[in-house]
Design an enzyme around this catalytic site. Structure first.
Site, PDB file in Angstrom:
ATOM      1  N   ASP A  24       0.743  -1.236   0.160  1.00 18.51           N
ATOM      2  CA  ASP A  24      -0.027  -0.113  -0.094  1.00 18.51           C
ATOM      3  C   ASP A  24       0.789   1.123   0.163  1.00 18.51           C
ATOM      4  OD1 ASP A  24      -1.869  -2.015   0.284  1.00 18.51           O
ATOM      5  OD2 ASP A  24      -2.953  -1.288   2.057  1.00 18.51           O
ATOM      6  N   GLU A  72      -4.769  -0.872  -1.323  1.00 26.07           N
ATOM      7  CA  GLU A  72      -5.985  -1.007  -0.700  1.00 26.07           C
ATOM      8  C   GLU A  72      -6.781  -0.273  -1.496  1.00 26.07           C
ATOM      9  OE1 GLU A  72      -6.271   0.224   3.426  1.00 26.07           O
ATOM     10  OE2 GLU A  72      -8.231  -0.045   3.600  1.00 26.07           O
ATOM     11  N   LYS A 129      -6.658  -4.835  -3.009  1.00 28.65           N
ATOM     12  CA  LYS A 129      -7.427  -5.806  -1.964  1.00 28.65           C
ATOM     13  C   LYS A 129      -8.372  -4.847  -1.276  1.00 28.65           C
ATOM     14  CE  LYS A 129      -3.604  -4.660   1.353  1.00 28.65           C
ATOM     15  NZ  LYS A 129      -4.196  -3.601   2.080  1.00 28.65           N
ATOM     16  N   VAL A 157       3.283   0.431   4.120  1.00 28.86           N
ATOM     17  CA  VAL A 157       2.453   1.049   5.293  1.00 28.86           C
ATOM     18  C   VAL A 157       1.093   0.469   5.236  1.00 28.86           C
ATOM     19  CG1 VAL A 157       3.770   3.241   4.887  1.00 28.86           C
ATOM     20  CG2 VAL A 157       1.632   2.661   3.479  1.00 28.86           C
ATOM     21  N   CYS A 162      -2.188  -2.478   7.603  1.00 29.87           N
ATOM     22  CA  CYS A 162      -2.216  -3.484   6.604  1.00 29.87           C
ATOM     23  C   CYS A 162      -0.963  -4.315   6.326  1.00 29.87           C
ATOM     24  CB  CYS A 162      -2.329  -2.694   5.174  1.00 29.87           C
ATOM     25  SG  CYS A 162      -3.933  -1.931   4.766  1.00 29.87           S
ATOM     26  N   GLN A 202       7.445 -14.243  21.598  1.00 26.89           N
ATOM     27  CA  GLN A 202       7.274 -15.513  21.711  1.00 26.89           C
ATOM     28  C   GLN A 202       7.704 -16.516  20.522  1.00 26.89           C
ATOM     29  OE1 GLN A 202       2.902 -16.210  23.027  1.00 26.89           O
ATOM     30  NE2 GLN A 202       2.845 -13.910  22.143  1.00 26.89           N
TER      31      GLN A 202
HETATM   32  C1  C5J Z   1      -3.205   0.595   5.389  1.00 24.34           C
HETATM   33  C2  C5J Z   1      -4.877   1.794   6.698  1.00 24.34           C
HETATM   34  N1  C5J Z   1      -2.750   0.513   4.182  1.00 24.34           N
HETATM   35  N2  C5J Z   1      -3.764   2.158   7.528  1.00 24.34           N
HETATM   36  N3  C5J Z   1      -4.610   1.041   5.608  1.00 24.34           N
HETATM   37  O1  C5J Z   1      -2.422   0.317   6.334  1.00 24.34           O
HETATM   38  O2  C5J Z   1      -5.980   2.070   6.747  1.00 24.34           O
END
Ligand code: C5J
Length: 226
Positions: A24, A72, A129, A157, A162, A202
């Site tokens: 993203d 996204e 996505k 990011v 995401c 863990q």
């Molecule tokens: C992503 C969001 N790409 N923060 N989307 O992390 O909504």
């Protein structure tokens, strides 16, 4: 197989069965005037990782790794956007609303594009996505299986949304996962650090985290041997 120093312990992988996934890196999250900025976030924090993502892409491309970029994004009629996902943001800043870079998180709009600095090259995969995770409603698992991919290296990011969701989805599906520290960021630095801690806790319950130079050294050596 190659092993690199990572947290909590070494990450061993076969480059021929490894893909780099850049999550993203879209104008909507990283540029002023986008979705992220409209929600009151400081996007300069995210822009700071662009050089590291560029170096990571160059390293992966030189080593011949499969490179995957995600976006996204939603259909223009929002048929793949559940109402619950639109709620929360202020009116006028919701998914599908008109913003300075077009309709927010809608496919084909300028804000939905990947940043030109880290743009996909021909032949690299672009996965649209509708969710935070990269496997939900994308068919990605089947495509990765066709290519024999078993190891995934992550960047992008935001770390705790995401990126982490995609890593957890991948971990549940049996992929061995690595996140590159300098190539991921959050609007909230403390959330990034908490996510790295959660991933590596863990015994690496979600995956491993490494510095970019460790991967560069390992893949550079592989490339030279070839
Ligand atoms: C992503 C969001 N790409 N923060 N989307 O992390 O909504």
């Amino acid at each position: 197989m190659i092993a690199i120093d990572a947290q909590p312990d070494a990450f061993a992988f076969d480059p021929e069965r490894t893909a780099l996934v850049v999550i993203d890196m879209q104008r909507d999250f990283v540029e002023p005037g986008g979705f992220g900025a409209a929600l009151g976030n400081d996007v300069t924090l995210l822009r700071a990782i662009i050089p590291a993502v560029q170096q990571l892409l160059a390293t992966a491309r030189a080593a011949g790794l499969l490179v995957i970029h995600t976006r996204e994004s939603h259909q223009p009629d929002l048929s793949d956007c559940p109402p619950a996902k639109r709620e929360g943001a202020p009116a006028g800043m919701r998914i599908g609303d008109e913003g300075p870079m077009g309709r927010i998180l809608v496919r084909g709009e300028p804000g939905n594009d990947i940043l030109p600095e880290v743009a996909p090259l021909p032949g690299e995969w672009i996965i649209d996505k509708p969710g935070k995770g990269m496997f939900y409603a994308t068919g990605l698992q089947e495509r990765l299986a066709e290519q024999g991919i078993e190891y995934l290296i992550f960047a992008g990011v935001t770390t705790e949304v995401c990126v982490q969701t995609s890593m957890r989805e991948a971990n549940d599906r049996g992929y061995r996962c690595l996140l590159i520290d300098e190539a991921t960021e959050s609007y909230f630095p403390e959330f990034k650090q908490a996510t790295l801690a959660m991933i590596t806790a863990q015994g690496g319950i979600v995956g491993r985290v490494a510095q970019l130079h460790e991967l560069q050294r390992a893949l550079g050596a592989t490339h030279d041997r070839d």
